[in-house]
Design a protein around this motif. Structure first.
Motif, PDB file in Angstrom:
ATOM      1  N   ARG A 193      36.915 -17.096  23.723  1.00  0.00           N
ATOM      2  CA  ARG A 193      37.339 -18.140  24.665  1.00  0.00           C
ATOM      3  C   ARG A 193      38.114 -19.242  23.961  1.00  0.00           C
ATOM      4  O   ARG A 193      39.132 -19.686  24.416  1.00  0.00           O
ATOM      5  CB  ARG A 193      36.103 -18.728  25.349  1.00  0.00           C
ATOM      6  CG  ARG A 193      36.455 -19.815  26.369  1.00  0.00           C
ATOM      7  CD  ARG A 193      35.216 -20.296  27.080  1.00  0.00           C
ATOM      8  NE  ARG A 193      35.583 -21.310  28.049  1.00  0.00           N
ATOM      9  CZ  ARG A 193      35.665 -22.584  27.785  1.00  0.00           C
ATOM     10  NH1 ARG A 193      35.426 -23.036  26.581  1.00  0.00           N
ATOM     11  NH2 ARG A 193      36.002 -23.454  28.725  1.00  0.00           N
ATOM     12  N   THR A 194      37.602 -19.726  22.846  1.00  0.00           N
ATOM     13  CA  THR A 194      38.352 -20.654  22.012  1.00  0.00           C
ATOM     14  C   THR A 194      38.128 -20.260  20.579  1.00  0.00           C
ATOM     15  O   THR A 194      37.142 -19.603  20.260  1.00  0.00           O
ATOM     16  CB  THR A 194      37.887 -22.119  22.192  1.00  0.00           C
ATOM     17  OG1 THR A 194      36.561 -22.211  21.708  1.00  0.00           O
ATOM     18  CG2 THR A 194      37.948 -22.554  23.634  1.00  0.00           C
ATOM     19  N   LEU A 195      39.055 -20.670  19.718  1.00  0.00           N
ATOM     20  CA  LEU A 195      38.921 -20.353  18.297  1.00  0.00           C
ATOM     21  C   LEU A 195      38.551 -21.606  17.512  1.00  0.00           C
ATOM     22  O   LEU A 195      38.847 -21.715  16.332  1.00  0.00           O
ATOM     23  CB  LEU A 195      40.233 -19.761  17.775  1.00  0.00           C
ATOM     24  CG  LEU A 195      40.605 -18.400  18.378  1.00  0.00           C
ATOM     25  CD1 LEU A 195      41.924 -17.928  17.820  1.00  0.00           C
ATOM     26  CD2 LEU A 195      39.525 -17.379  18.110  1.00  0.00           C
ATOM     27  N   SER A 227      46.247 -19.707  11.963  1.00  0.00           N
ATOM     28  CA  SER A 227      45.490 -20.698  11.186  1.00  0.00           C
ATOM     29  C   SER A 227      45.455 -22.037  11.903  1.00  0.00           C
ATOM     30  O   SER A 227      44.421 -22.717  11.949  1.00  0.00           O
ATOM     31  CB  SER A 227      46.108 -20.865   9.793  1.00  0.00           C
ATOM     32  OG  SER A 227      46.089 -19.645   9.073  1.00  0.00           O
ATOM     33  N   GLU A 228      46.587 -22.433  12.484  1.00  0.00           N
ATOM     34  CA  GLU A 228      46.634 -23.700  13.213  1.00  0.00           C
ATOM     35  C   GLU A 228      45.757 -23.665  14.452  1.00  0.00           C
ATOM     36  O   GLU A 228      45.093 -24.668  14.789  1.00  0.00           O
ATOM     37  CB  GLU A 228      48.086 -24.006  13.589  1.00  0.00           C
ATOM     38  CG  GLU A 228      48.947 -24.357  12.389  1.00  0.00           C
ATOM     39  CD  GLU A 228      50.432 -24.373  12.710  1.00  0.00           C
ATOM     40  OE1 GLU A 228      51.189 -24.987  11.941  1.00  0.00           O
ATOM     41  OE2 GLU A 228      50.825 -23.762  13.732  1.00  0.00           O
ATOM     42  N   ILE A 229      45.710 -22.541  15.137  1.00  0.00           N
ATOM     43  CA  ILE A 229      44.829 -22.430  16.307  1.00  0.00           C
ATOM     44  C   ILE A 229      43.380 -22.519  15.882  1.00  0.00           C
ATOM     45  O   ILE A 229      42.568 -23.224  16.497  1.00  0.00           O
ATOM     46  CB  ILE A 229      45.103 -21.113  17.060  1.00  0.00           C
ATOM     47  CG1 ILE A 229      46.498 -21.140  17.685  1.00  0.00           C
ATOM     48  CG2 ILE A 229      44.051 -20.886  18.141  1.00  0.00           C
ATOM     49  CD1 ILE A 229      46.903 -19.836  18.337  1.00  0.00           C
ATOM     50  N   CYS A 269      42.285 -25.929  15.225  1.00  0.00           N
ATOM     51  CA  CYS A 269      42.430 -26.787  16.406  1.00  0.00           C
ATOM     52  C   CYS A 269      43.674 -27.681  16.328  1.00  0.00           C
ATOM     53  O   CYS A 269      43.740 -28.742  16.965  1.00  0.00           O
ATOM     54  CB  CYS A 269      41.194 -27.656  16.607  1.00  0.00           C
ATOM     55  SG  CYS A 269      39.675 -26.707  16.845  1.00  0.00           S
ATOM     56  N   GLU A 270      44.661 -27.255  15.583  1.00  0.00           N
ATOM     57  CA  GLU A 270      45.944 -27.953  15.537  1.00  0.00           C
ATOM     58  C   GLU A 270      46.870 -27.332  16.586  1.00  0.00           C
ATOM     59  O   GLU A 270      47.855 -26.659  16.281  1.00  0.00           O
ATOM     60  CB  GLU A 270      46.554 -27.835  14.128  1.00  0.00           C
ATOM     61  CG  GLU A 270      45.707 -28.420  13.023  1.00  0.00           C
ATOM     62  CD  GLU A 270      45.659 -29.944  13.084  1.00  0.00           C
ATOM     63  OE1 GLU A 270      46.537 -30.536  13.750  1.00  0.00           O
ATOM     64  OE2 GLU A 270      44.757 -30.528  12.477  1.00  0.00           O
ATOM     65  N   TYR A 271      46.549 -27.593  17.852  1.00  0.00           N
ATOM     66  CA  TYR A 271      47.213 -26.873  18.940  1.00  0.00           C
ATOM     67  C   TYR A 271      48.681 -27.284  19.106  1.00  0.00           C
ATOM     68  O   TYR A 271      49.524 -26.448  19.424  1.00  0.00           O
ATOM     69  CB  TYR A 271      46.454 -27.089  20.245  1.00  0.00           C
ATOM     70  CG  TYR A 271      45.020 -26.649  20.177  1.00  0.00           C
ATOM     71  CD1 TYR A 271      44.673 -25.391  19.676  1.00  0.00           C
ATOM     72  CD2 TYR A 271      43.990 -27.486  20.609  1.00  0.00           C
ATOM     73  CE1 TYR A 271      43.353 -24.989  19.606  1.00  0.00           C
ATOM     74  CE2 TYR A 271      42.676 -27.084  20.546  1.00  0.00           C
ATOM     75  CZ  TYR A 271      42.355 -25.847  20.036  1.00  0.00           C
ATOM     76  OH  TYR A 271      41.047 -25.452  19.962  1.00  0.00           O
TER      77      TYR A 271
END
Length: 316
Positions: free
Chosen positions: A4-6, A80-82, A85-87
């Motif tokens: 659902r989220t990473l 890596s950014e996802i 949490c660097e969306y």
């Protein structure tokens, strides 16, 4: 096989993603190792260890060079950014990838990631459009069920529960073996629970309004009874005061009558005394003895009683 989220949720699924893409990028063995720079290899290794900060640092450094700007490096940078949490940065790099590598084998995955990142940025309307395009362009993709799930999540976050429920049910019925089927079942339970809560709240609201109306009517009746009681008390008090005034007037008249009667009795007594004196004096003159009256006490008492009775009869 996407979670659902990473960012802090379902770390087991996240590790599977990392292992999957690491296997893709290192499947060629030494051939790939020979073509990658030191920064790329360090970035790949950090990605494999879930060290997102280091992975972003080395992959950005590698991508800034012409020889390091390739689809594998940019894809792992986005992932890596996802994960970190660097969306916003992830969305920017996704757009760069889609513009730079339009024929890449990773294009469907990046298209999918763009829709998911938009949802994570709470740009749900845009996310629905991107993910819907993905489903239209790649109906046979292994990410099709996940795309439906994320579209449903967009609707769920916007409180469009009917549309979200339809998509959740579709994933459960058409893709029961997919990893998102369990999450969809959980969401369906939450929607059902929410509907039950809304019905309960509605019933409580209706019941509360009825209770409030009944309470207001009860309080109105109480105030009416109190007002009537006050009016009745005022009337009773006025009647009592009038009756007291009447009794006081009657008492005053009775006292006046008693005073007049006492005066008459007193006058009558004086008259009787005078009469006795006169008779004693008369009897003394007849007998030739003026100094000692000849009277019988019993006779005198009977006379007084007779005179008193006569007086009372005259009064009546």
């Amino acid at each position: 096989m996407f979670v659902r989220t990473l960012c802090g949720q379902n770390q087991n699924g996240l590790k599977r993603i990392c292992v999957f893409f690491a296997a893709v990028f290192f499947a060629a063995g030494s051939v790939f190792c020979q073509k990658y720079s030191a920064e790329q290899e360090q970035g790949f290794e950090a990605f494999r260890k879930n060290d997102w900060a280091s992975a972003m640092f080395f992959l950005r450094k590698a991508g800034s060079l012409p020889e390091g700007f390739d689809e594998e490096t940019l894809y792992l940078l986005v992932m890596s950014e996802i994960n970190a949490c660097e969306y916003s940065d992830a969305l920017s790099d996704v757009n760069v990838f889609l513009q730079s590598f339009k024929k890449s084998q990773y294009l469907p995955y990046m298209h999918f990631q763009k829709g998911r990142v938009l949802h994570l940025l709470e740009r749900n309307e845009e996310a629905v459009l991107v993910l819907s395009d993905f489903c239209h362009l790649y109906p046979d993709s292994e990410l099709y069920a996940a795309a439906l799930y994320w579209v449903a999540e967009c609707f769920y976050d916007e409180y469009n529960f009917d549309s979200a429920r339809a998509l959740y049910e579709r994933v459960v019925s058409d893709f029961p073996a997919d990893s998102k089927a369990g999450d969809c079942r959980y969401r369906l339970e939450m929607i059902a629970q929410r509907e039950r809560e809304e019905k309960l709240i509605y019933l409580l609201k209706v019941t509360g309004e009825e209770n409030l109306s009944a309470r207001e009517e009860y309080e109105r009746q109480i105030k009416l009874y109190q007002s009537q009681d006050k009016m009745g008390l005022r009337k009773s008090l006025a009647d009592s005061q009038n009756r007291i005034a009447e009794l006081e007037a009657e008492l005053a008249e009775q006292k006046k009558a008693n005073s007049a009667l006492e005066m008459k009795v007193k006058n009558f007594g004086e008259a009787i005394s005078s009469q006795n004196v006169f008779e004693e004096k008369k009897d003394g003159e007849i007998g030739g003895k003026t100094s000692v009256p000849k009277t019988d006490p019993e006779i005198e008492a009977l006379k007084q009683k007779a005179l008193f009775l006569q007086f009372l009869l005259e009064e009546k």
